[in-house]
Design a protein around this motif. Structure first.
Motif, PDB file in Angstrom:
ATOM      1  N   THR A  34     -20.823  13.114  34.711  1.00 19.58           N
ATOM      2  CA  THR A  34     -19.591  11.412  34.826  1.00 19.58           C
ATOM      3  C   THR A  34     -20.426  10.316  35.848  1.00 19.58           C
ATOM      4  O   THR A  34     -19.134   8.959  36.217  1.00 19.58           O
ATOM      5  N   ASN A  35     -21.476  10.209  37.120  1.00 22.19           N
ATOM      6  CA  ASN A  35     -21.642   9.533  37.411  1.00 22.19           C
ATOM      7  C   ASN A  35     -21.796   8.050  36.712  1.00 22.19           C
ATOM      8  O   ASN A  35     -22.429   7.963  35.670  1.00 22.19           O
ATOM      9  N   ASN A  36     -20.970   7.521  37.203  1.00 17.99           N
ATOM     10  CA  ASN A  36     -20.634   5.873  37.025  1.00 17.99           C
ATOM     11  C   ASN A  36     -20.405   5.552  35.432  1.00 17.99           C
ATOM     12  O   ASN A  36     -20.193   4.322  34.985  1.00 17.99           O
ATOM     13  N   LEU A  37     -19.663   6.724  35.292  1.00 18.81           N
ATOM     14  CA  LEU A  37     -18.369   6.387  33.639  1.00 18.81           C
ATOM     15  C   LEU A  37     -17.581   5.891  33.622  1.00 18.81           C
ATOM     16  O   LEU A  37     -16.145   6.166  35.107  1.00 18.81           O
ATOM     17  N   ASP A  38     -16.737   5.048  33.494  1.00 19.21           N
ATOM     18  CA  ASP A  38     -15.508   4.306  33.227  1.00 19.21           C
ATOM     19  C   ASP A  38     -14.268   5.421  33.010  1.00 19.21           C
ATOM     20  O   ASP A  38     -14.891   6.802  32.480  1.00 19.21           O
ATOM     21  N   ARG A  39     -13.225   5.459  33.132  1.00 18.59           N
ATOM     22  CA  ARG A  39     -12.295   5.952  32.995  1.00 18.59           C
ATOM     23  C   ARG A  39     -11.728   7.003  30.913  1.00 18.59           C
ATOM     24  O   ARG A  39     -12.079   7.538  30.979  1.00 18.59           O
ATOM     25  N   THR A  41     -14.273   6.252  29.273  1.00 16.90           N
ATOM     26  CA  THR A  41     -15.425   7.543  28.564  1.00 16.90           C
ATOM     27  C   THR A  41     -15.692   8.767  29.925  1.00 16.90           C
ATOM     28  O   THR A  41     -15.930   9.725  29.162  1.00 16.90           O
ATOM     29  N   ARG A  42     -15.002   8.822  30.405  1.00 18.05           N
ATOM     30  CA  ARG A  42     -14.944  10.176  31.067  1.00 18.05           C
ATOM     31  C   ARG A  42     -13.952  10.901  30.270  1.00 18.05           C
ATOM     32  O   ARG A  42     -14.165  12.197  30.261  1.00 18.05           O
ATOM     33  N   ALA A  43     -12.765   9.946  29.860  1.00 17.16           N
ATOM     34  CA  ALA A  43     -11.273  10.662  28.336  1.00 17.16           C
ATOM     35  C   ALA A  43     -12.606  11.787  28.148  1.00 17.16           C
ATOM     36  O   ALA A  43     -12.561  12.359  26.802  1.00 17.16           O
ATOM     37  N   LYS A  44     -13.632  10.931  26.975  1.00 18.27           N
ATOM     38  CA  LYS A  44     -14.361  11.671  26.177  1.00 18.27           C
ATOM     39  C   LYS A  44     -15.755  12.070  26.316  1.00 18.27           C
ATOM     40  O   LYS A  44     -15.425  12.758  25.383  1.00 18.27           O
ATOM     41  N   LEU A  45     -15.509  12.154  27.714  1.00 17.53           N
ATOM     42  CA  LEU A  45     -17.022  12.969  27.400  1.00 17.53           C
ATOM     43  C   LEU A  45     -15.879  14.910  28.017  1.00 17.53           C
ATOM     44  O   LEU A  45     -16.778  15.776  27.748  1.00 17.53           O
ATOM     45  N   ALA A  46     -14.558  14.449  28.710  1.00 20.33           N
ATOM     46  CA  ALA A  46     -13.865  15.314  28.425  1.00 20.33           C
ATOM     47  C   ALA A  46     -13.938  16.305  26.828  1.00 20.33           C
ATOM     48  O   ALA A  46     -13.755  17.740  26.855  1.00 20.33           O
ATOM     49  N   ASP A  47     -13.877  15.650  25.831  1.00 20.45           N
ATOM     50  CA  ASP A  47     -13.508  16.085  24.817  1.00 20.45           C
ATOM     51  C   ASP A  47     -14.938  16.781  24.460  1.00 20.45           C
ATOM     52  O   ASP A  47     -15.287  17.594  23.785  1.00 20.45           O
ATOM     53  N   PHE A  48     -15.945  15.560  24.668  1.00 16.11           N
ATOM     54  CA  PHE A  48     -17.692  16.740  24.894  1.00 16.11           C
ATOM     55  C   PHE A  48     -17.591  17.797  24.682  1.00 16.11           C
ATOM     56  O   PHE A  48     -17.812  18.224  24.013  1.00 16.11           O
ATOM     57  N   VAL A  49     -17.233  18.249  25.659  1.00 23.48           N
ATOM     58  CA  VAL A  49     -17.087  19.333  26.502  1.00 23.48           C
ATOM     59  C   VAL A  49     -16.445  20.495  25.895  1.00 23.48           C
ATOM     60  O   VAL A  49     -16.680  21.528  26.310  1.00 23.48           O
ATOM     61  N   ASP A  50     -15.367  20.017  25.892  1.00 25.04           N
ATOM     62  CA  ASP A  50     -14.265  21.088  25.372  1.00 25.04           C
ATOM     63  C   ASP A  50     -15.382  21.570  23.619  1.00 25.04           C
ATOM     64  O   ASP A  50     -14.963  22.337  22.930  1.00 25.04           O
ATOM     65  N   GLN A  51     -15.299  20.664  23.092  1.00 22.57           N
ATOM     66  CA  GLN A  51     -15.513  21.010  21.859  1.00 22.57           C
ATOM     67  C   GLN A  51     -17.044  21.584  21.949  1.00 22.57           C
ATOM     68  O   GLN A  51     -18.096  21.216  20.890  1.00 22.57           O
TER      69      GLN A  51
END
Length: 398
Positions: A34-39, A41-51
């Protein structure tokens, strides 16, 4: 179609994560994703992680992301310890364990004091008996043979008692050492930023777009936020370096020479030189002992202070850069920090927030770490849009 070298840090991270998700490997490692990711995109990454397909191992100080993990593994003192649950559950478990360890250490220390006291009391009694026996023998109260036998038995008894008590003291000491080993020593970065004594009306910097001008003055705290790729770091670099701005893009102007700058990519360090040498290069009049003490307060001690910077971790490199700011003379009236929590561990982020909260100069912080921005008491929030215009926000809820 742009080269990767031309995209922002957040966009580069997205490119890497997208490539990893397409590869669909059995095991994927993400180091501070999440370094340098905006808010958003961080939420999208969390969804990526869950799936995420397959096993995912994440190294991160992002507390929100860590809540999406099924297990938490800590590396401490050369040992890995795994806990079933997200970071918050592990943290609660660790705090309970530490509280129990501290109590056990206190109990063990008290038991050791009791054993030592009993050892001293026993020695006092033995000495009193020995003096009484010698007095009786000297006064002729009993035959010499009987007195000798009694003396021999007394010595044997005293030796046995001493041995038993010594063993108890030794066992109590072992228990204390074992209990103390369970209690963690908190290594604290001790950041005491210099007081630049900035008058409230002193204008320190200006930020301009096509329509508006924002002035940073006095000990003001300004957050510069915005989506990845909007040019926040480019804007900071432009007015710090004093280069000509691009047409129709926001630009800035410094009104003071007393500026401390921590770039997102710590490229101002001499990788082949030591931490000591890097700091000495910007503080030639500061005694070496003072520099070494300052580095020690930043947990860069002994070998770490003398090793080439290229061998240090990201967090250690950050501390070297911070030490360069701390020893600047006169102290900076304005600190400009671009994503300062990147590569810092959770404890160091909290300690950085404590230091910045106490700093009495002006702050301009570019960060997606809203917890940090709230912690340091931001006065003004400026959002940079993709159209190159800046908008002032009332708070961080954007």
């Amino acid at each position: 179609g742009r080269r990767v070298a031309e995209v922002s840090g957040g966009e580069a991270m997205l490119i890497a994560i997208t490539g990893l998700s397409i590869r669909r490997t059995a095991i994927t490692l993400l180091d501070e994703p999440t370094n340098n990711l905006d808010r958003p995109t961080r939420a999208k990454l969390a969804d990526f992680v869950d799936q995420w397909p397959g096993t995912l191992v994440v190294v991160s100080h992002d507390l929100e992301l860590l809540e999406h993990m099924e297990n938490t593994t800590e590396l401490y003192g050369g040992t890995l310890d795994t806990f079933g649950g997200p970071y918050s559950a592990w943290k609660e478990h660790q705090e309970q364990e530490q509280a129990a360890a501290v109590q056990a250490a206190r109990s063990a220390q008290q038991a050791l004091k009791v054993e030592k006291r009993q050892r001293v009391e026993a020695e006092t009694k033995l000495a009193r008996r020995e003096r009484t026996a010698k007095k009786t023998q000297r006064d002729g109260g009993i035959p010499k043979i009987l007195a000798g036998n009694r003396a021999s038995k007394a010595q044997a008894s005293a030796g046995s008692l001493r041995s038993t008590l010594d063993n108890k003291v030794q066992a109590a000491q072992v228990a204390v050492d074992a209990a103390d080993a369970r209690v963690r020593g908190e290594e604290h970065i001790t950041l005491v930023l210099p007081d630049p004594d900035v008058p409230r009306g002193r204008r320190l910097a200006e930020l301009h777009d096509q329509d508006r001008t924002f002035v940073i003055q006095g000990p003001e705290r300004v957050a510069l936020v915005g989506a990845n790729g909007t040019g926040k770091s480019t804007l900071i670099e432009q007015f710090i370096r004093g280069t000509a701005p691009a047409p129709d893009r926001p630009h800035g102007r410094l009104l003071t020479e007393l500026v401390g700058y921590l770039p997102q990519r710590l490229d101002g360090l001499d990788d082949d030189a030591s931490a000591m040498a890097n700091v000495q290069s910007v503080a030639p009049g500061t005694p070496a002992g003072t520099i070494r003490n300052q580095l020690a307060r930043l947990l860069l001690r002994g070998d770490s202070a003398d090793r080439p910077v290229r061998t240090l971790s990201g967090g250690e490199r950050f501390r070297v850069s911070l030490a360069r700011l701390l020893l600047s003379e006169p102290p900076a009236q304005l600190l400009v920090l671009d994503e300062p929590t990147n590569n810092l561990d959770i404890a160091s982020v909290e300690q950085l927030a404590e230091a910045l909260d106490a700093y009495r100069g002006a702050l301009l912080v570019v960060s997606h770490d809203f917890a940090l921005l709230e912690r340091i008491g931001v006065d003004t929030v400026i959002e940079l849009g993709r159209d190159g215009r800046m908008h002032q926000r009332r708070d961080l809820n954007i």
